[in-house]
Design an enzyme around this catalytic site. Structure first.
Site, short mmCIF file in Angstrom:
data_model
loop_
_atom_site.label_atom_id
_atom_site.label_comp_id
_atom_site.label_asym_id
_atom_site.label_seq_id
_atom_site.Cartn_x
_atom_site.Cartn_y
_atom_site.Cartn_z
N HIS A 216 50.80 55.86 54.55
CA HIS A 216 52.37 55.97 55.17
C HIS A 216 52.23 55.94 56.61
O HIS A 216 51.57 56.68 57.09
CB HIS A 216 53.01 57.22 54.64
N LEU A 217 52.78 55.13 57.27
CA LEU A 217 52.66 54.76 58.40
C LEU A 217 52.58 55.77 59.64
O LEU A 217 53.87 56.57 59.65
CB LEU A 217 53.52 53.56 59.15
N HIS A 218 51.72 56.00 60.24
CA HIS A 218 51.67 57.31 61.26
C HIS A 218 50.63 57.02 62.30
O HIS A 218 49.49 56.39 62.05
CB HIS A 218 51.45 58.65 60.36
N LEU A 219 50.80 57.83 63.17
CA LEU A 219 49.98 57.81 64.48
C LEU A 219 49.48 59.42 64.55
O LEU A 219 50.44 60.23 64.39
CB LEU A 219 50.32 57.16 65.76
#
Length: 283
Positions: A216-219
Site C-alpha cells: 500500500h503506497l507509503h514512504l
C-alpha cells in the site's frame, strides 16, 4: 509559516478520552513555498540526539510532539529505547543499529510475488489503522509551483519504529494504491525533507521486492542522528546540466539527482526519477 486551515495555532495531540479519537478531525499541516526554503542546515560539531536538541521547524515540532504523545499513550508495539549504534570499521563507515524488538514484534511482512503486485484489500493496509495512529495531513498551499496533481498525504506513526520519530507518509490511502513510486508521493517525500531543519531527517522508499512489507503506497520518514556514507560519497556527473550523477566509492551503485529547490527544476527531477523507478530510494 506553516499553519493549519483557518487557525493561527493548532494541536496535533489526541484528546484525553480515547473514545473521541475516531471523531476528531485529522488536523492539516499546511505549508507553502517559504516553508521549503531553509538554508544552512548543517550537522553540529557534536552529533545531536533526539530532534528536541536542535532548532525545530514547525514541521519538526508538530511531528515530534504528536509522535511523543503516541509513545506515552502506548500506541506502538514496543517502547523505543536508545538503540545500540556503532560505526563499523572500514573505508565506508556503515552505521549499524541493534533493534531487537522490531525484529521480534513487528507485523509479519506480506508475501510479495511481483514488483507489480496489485493492491489486496484483504491484506493489512493503512485503511485499517487505529485513528490514534494518524498524526496529521500534509497539505500544499496553492502558491506552490507544480503541475503534478495535488495530493493530501497522511502522516502516521510506524508502530514498529526503526528510530525516533519514525512515521509513514501515505498518499490518500482510500485510493488503494499499490507500493509503486508515483510522482506525487515522491514530491511529498522531498518536500518533507525540505520542511525539516534537522540534518538527520530521512525519507526513504522501498519497493515490492526491495524489502517493502506492506503493498500500500507509503514512504518512511525518521530522524537518524548520524551522518551516512552516501552523504559524503564522491560522484561523477552524467549529464551536461549536472542534475544526474553516478555515486562512487560505495559498495552498491547509485544515482544522485540534484535540484536547486522547489519549482520547475524539482518537477522535472521527479518526472525523471519516477520514469526509472529504483527499488530503494533515500533523500
Amino acid at each position: 509559516m506553516a499553519l493549519p486551515h483557518d487557525s493561527n495555532e493548532t494541536s496535533y495531540l489526541l484528546p484525553p478520552n480515547n473514545e473521541d479519537w475516531g471523531r476528531q478531525t485529522i488536523p492539516d499541516f499546511v505549508y507553502g513555498q517559504k516553508d521549503l526554503m531553509a538554508e544552512g542546515i548543517q550537522w553540529p560539531r557534536n552529533a545531536p540526539g533526539i530532534p528536541d536538541a536542535l532548532p525545530q521547524s514547525p514541521f519538526d515540532a508538530a511531528l515530534c510532539s504528536a509522535w511523543k504523545q503516541r509513545v506515552e499513550l502506548g500506541l506502538f508495539r514496543y517502547r523505543l529505547r536508545e538503540l545500540q549504534t556503532q560505526i563499523l570499521p572500514g573505508a565506508v563507515g556503515f552505521v549499524a543499529q541493534l533493534n531487537v524488538e522490531r525484529g521480534v514484534q513487528r507485523r509479519p511482512p506480506q508475501t510479495i510475488k511481483s514488483v507489480r503486485q496489485a493492491f489486496d484489500p484483504v491484506q493489512f493496509n493503512f485503511n485499517k489503522i487505529r485513528p490514534g495512529e494518524v498524526l496529521f495531513r500534509l497539505h500544499r498551499e496553492p502558491d506552490l509551483p507544480g503541475t503534478l496533481l495535488q495530493e493530501d498525504i497522511l502522516v502516521v506513526i510506524n508502530v514498529s519504529p526503526l528510530e525516533w520519530g519514525h512515521v509513514l507518509l501515505v498518499p490518500e490511502p482510500a485510493r488503494q494504491l499499490p507500493q509503486r513510486l508515483l510522482p506525487g508521493a515522491l514530491r511529498a517525500g522531498i518536500e518533507a525533507v525540505l520542511l525539516s531543519l534537522h540534518p538527520g531527517f530521512r525519507v526513504g522508499f522501498n519497493s515490492l521486492g526491495g524489502l517493502a512489507s506492506v503493498n500500500h503506497l507509503h514512504l518512511h520518514g525518521y530522524y537518524l542522528a548520524h551522518r551516512l556514507p552516501v552523504e559524503q560519497a564522491p560522484s561523477e556527473p552524467l549529464d551536461p546540466g549536472g542534475h544526474l550523477h553516478l555515486l562512487q566509492d560505495l559498495p552498491a551503485p547509485g544515482f544522485l539527482f540534484y535540484t536547486r529547490g522547489p519549482g520547475p527544476d524539482l518537477e522535472s527531477l521527479i518526472s525523471r526519477i519516477t520514469g526509472h523507478q529504483p527499488d530503494q530510494l533515500q533523500v
